[in-house]
Design a protein around this motif. Structure first.
Motif, mmCIF file in Angstrom:
data_model
loop_
_atom_site.group_PDB
_atom_site.id
_atom_site.type_symbol
_atom_site.label_atom_id
_atom_site.label_comp_id
_atom_site.label_asym_id
_atom_site.label_seq_id
_atom_site.Cartn_x
_atom_site.Cartn_y
_atom_site.Cartn_z
ATOM 1 N N THR A 132 -6.169 3.609 -5.957
ATOM 2 C CA THR A 132 -5.844 2.133 -5.405
ATOM 3 C C THR A 132 -7.180 1.401 -5.883
ATOM 4 O O THR A 132 -7.011 -0.055 -5.703
ATOM 5 C CB THR A 132 -5.693 2.003 -3.661
ATOM 6 N N THR A 175 3.033 -1.305 -7.317
ATOM 7 C CA THR A 175 2.117 -1.531 -8.151
ATOM 8 C C THR A 175 2.256 -0.628 -9.474
ATOM 9 O O THR A 175 1.904 -1.515 -10.627
ATOM 10 C CB THR A 175 0.546 -0.771 -7.577
ATOM 11 N N ASN A 222 8.562 9.759 -8.259
ATOM 12 C CA ASN A 222 8.158 8.543 -8.421
ATOM 13 C C ASN A 222 8.721 7.980 -9.615
ATOM 14 O O ASN A 222 7.680 8.255 -10.671
ATOM 15 C CB ASN A 222 7.002 8.322 -7.748
ATOM 16 N N LEU A 228 9.277 -0.517 -1.794
ATOM 17 C CA LEU A 228 7.677 -0.626 -2.107
ATOM 18 C C LEU A 228 7.018 0.574 -2.286
ATOM 19 O O LEU A 228 6.162 0.529 -2.955
ATOM 20 C CB LEU A 228 7.231 -1.546 -0.917
ATOM 21 N N HIS A 229 7.462 1.415 -1.562
ATOM 22 C CA HIS A 229 6.460 2.635 -1.505
ATOM 23 C C HIS A 229 7.294 3.710 -0.838
ATOM 24 O O HIS A 229 8.015 3.851 -0.094
ATOM 25 C CB HIS A 229 5.540 1.973 -0.278
ATOM 26 N N SER A 230 6.659 5.116 -1.098
ATOM 27 C CA SER A 230 7.068 6.261 -0.618
ATOM 28 C C SER A 230 6.274 7.406 -0.403
ATOM 29 O O SER A 230 6.389 8.159 0.128
ATOM 30 C CB SER A 230 8.369 6.930 -1.418
ATOM 31 N N SER A 231 4.982 7.060 -1.208
ATOM 32 C CA SER A 231 3.783 8.060 -1.256
ATOM 33 C C SER A 231 4.215 9.052 -2.358
ATOM 34 O O SER A 231 5.353 9.440 -2.949
ATOM 35 C CB SER A 231 3.468 8.813 0.175
ATOM 36 N N THR A 232 3.057 10.037 -2.552
ATOM 37 C CA THR A 232 3.143 10.997 -3.833
ATOM 38 C C THR A 232 4.263 12.144 -3.221
ATOM 39 O O THR A 232 4.155 12.866 -3.904
ATOM 40 C CB THR A 232 1.892 11.226 -4.191
ATOM 41 N N THR A 289 -1.518 8.378 -0.444
ATOM 42 C CA THR A 289 -0.511 7.843 0.357
ATOM 43 C C THR A 289 -0.330 6.361 -0.495
ATOM 44 O O THR A 289 1.056 6.149 -0.690
ATOM 45 C CB THR A 289 -1.259 7.354 1.794
ATOM 46 N N PHE A 290 -1.233 5.629 -0.932
ATOM 47 C CA PHE A 290 -0.839 4.710 -1.618
ATOM 48 C C PHE A 290 -1.187 4.508 -3.021
ATOM 49 O O PHE A 290 -0.711 3.659 -3.818
ATOM 50 C CB PHE A 290 -1.642 3.298 -0.983
ATOM 51 N N THR A 327 1.841 3.913 -5.778
ATOM 52 C CA THR A 327 2.933 3.295 -5.104
ATOM 53 C C THR A 327 4.026 2.439 -6.102
ATOM 54 O O THR A 327 3.396 1.951 -6.988
ATOM 55 C CB THR A 327 2.651 2.499 -3.553
ATOM 56 N N GLN A 328 5.076 2.459 -5.555
ATOM 57 C CA GLN A 328 6.244 1.996 -6.650
ATOM 58 C C GLN A 328 5.957 0.542 -7.310
ATOM 59 O O GLN A 328 6.090 0.125 -8.361
ATOM 60 C CB GLN A 328 7.571 1.983 -6.123
#
Length: 428
Positions: A107, A307, A82, A74-78, A300-301, A304-305
């Motif tokens: 976001t 989105t 990515n 779902l997510h890993s941050s920048t 952080t968001f 994110t992968q």
């Protein structure tokens, strides 16, 4: 059940968190251009979650992309490479028209505009911003400080010095009686006079079509004329495309292209429709502007992968199915249908817009005075008829806002226009 949820909402959420309708509805699911509430009522959606459901509710291509990405990560941050973020950035940079473009994902549109302001003020070493009267750019401290719509500006405190410029509203104000060419000349003269009294600002930020302001816009070419004046002084142009981007206006992919005589803006912000409901915003700028910051930063968001997967699938669908062309064709039919209907209603001052971004301004019959009560009444009557609309306007929220998903069919446009015509008639 809905009444119970409303009570819980009011007990735990802020009083200023607005809800539509005397009896607010809970939307439980959607498909195509329709949504259903918790009571099982079906509605034709002409507002798309505030212009955010850009292609369609529950679009299979987007749902599949999100599901597959959720099964991986779902997510890993920048802080990590990515792939979906890079792929979407490449496509957005190419589509933006900005040379040597760099893309930063956020976001929301508020955060995108916040970032654009930071870039412009850092690049220019100035905290002075030009903004348009009747504008809206978000709810953060800095974006509220440049919002020229008192209904959405809860404080006059700001980290920026903001100067408001004429031109965002064609049919009201001191220049409304002029021809388009004279209107542009008068606004440019006013801008030049203003700039003669202050130090050169960092940037002008402007929505090509003012969204919350009621879908108002200047004559085509105004911002190109502004830019000639601004460029002589090194002042940047930020195009706020949060509501106008991705082909919604039909004639163009970006709203700025209606003012494109001297090229793209220096900075472009986007959000809403690109995610089709997923939280995506972003900024596009020339490399020298984007890279002007002299400290580290991350998001952080933003990007994110999950989105980014939604954005890629949604953008692909929009381009492959020529939804910009559909907005132009179906939107053109819809606005003419609404203008024909409006002739019968003395409370309709103006039907305006382009593509699938249409505003209907209501006034007290026989006057030029805004009528927010009539707008609320039409909103309620349209809901009873099975149609969801939005509201806006810089004159006490007296404009109805129409912005359905860009896949709207001719039959659905006709259905919505008929419901709206009956709603207008019932409130006269």
């Amino acid at each position: 059940m809905t009444k119970d949820l409303l009570g819980r909402h009011r007990a735990v959420l802020p009083d200023w968190l607005a809800l539509y309708y005397d009896n607010p509805l809970e939307i439980t699911h959607g498909e195509g251009r329709h949504v259903w509430d918790a009571e099982g009522n079906k509605y034709l959606d002409f507002f798309g979650g505030i212009l955010t459901t850009m292609t369609a509710h529950a679009l299979p291509e987007v749902t599949k992309a999100v599901s597959e990405q959720a099964g991986r990560i779902l997510h890993s941050s920048t802080l990590y490479l990515n792939r979906p973020m890079v792929e979407l950035a490449e496509r957005v940079a190419q589509l933006s028209g900005i040379p040597d473009a760099r893309v930063f994902f956020t976001t929301s549109g508020t955060e995108a505009n916040d970032t654009a302001l930071m870039l412009a003020t850092s690049y220019r070493r100035s905290n002075q911003i030009l903004a348009m009267r009747n504008s809206y750019h978000g709810r953060s401290f800095s974006s509220v400080g440049i919002t020229g719509n008192r209904g959405w500006s809860p404080t006059s405190l700001s980290p920026l010095q903001t100067l408001y410029v004429h031109g965002g509203v064609r049919t009201r104000g001191p220049y409304a009686h002029l021809s388009d060419a004279e209107f542009i000349a008068a606004c440019v003269a006013d801008l030049k006079d203003l700039l003669g009294h202050v130090r050169p600002p960092a940037a002008l930020i402007a929505e090509p079509v003012q969204g919350v302001g009621g879908f108002t816009s200047p004559p085509d070419g105004l911002y190109a004329a502004f830019r000639e004046v601004l460029a002589e002084r090194g002042v940047l142009w930020i195009a706020d495309e949060v509501q106008t981007g991705w082909g919604r206006t039909g004639d163009h992919f970006w709203g700025w292209q209606a003012h494109a005589q001297n090229g793209p803006p220096d900075i472009l912000t986007f959000a809403k429709g690109i995610g089709n409901g997923s939280s995506i915003g972003g900024v596009v700028a020339r490399a020298d502007i984007m890279n002007c910051l002299d400290s580290n930063s991350i998001s952080t968001f933003g990007g994110t992968q999950i989105t980014m997967a939604a954005g890629l699938a949604n953008l692909t669908y929009l381009l492959e199915h020529d939804l910009q062309g559909n907005a132009r064709r179906v939107g053109g039919l819809l606005i003419e249908r609404l203008r024909a209907a409006a002739v019968k209603h003395p409370g309709v001052r103006e039907v305006r817009g382009r593509g699938l971004m249409i505003g209907i301004e209501l006034v007290k019959p026989g006057t030029d005075e805004a009528d927010p009560q009539a707008a609320s009444a039409v909103l309620e009557a349209a809901r009873e008829g099975g149609l969801l609309l939005g509201k806006g306007g810089g004159h006490d929220t007296s404009a109805l806002r129409i912005a359905p998903p860009l896949s709207l069919t001719v039959a659905e446009a006709e259905e919505g226009a008929a419901i709206l015509e009956r709603a207008l008639a019932s409130t006269q």
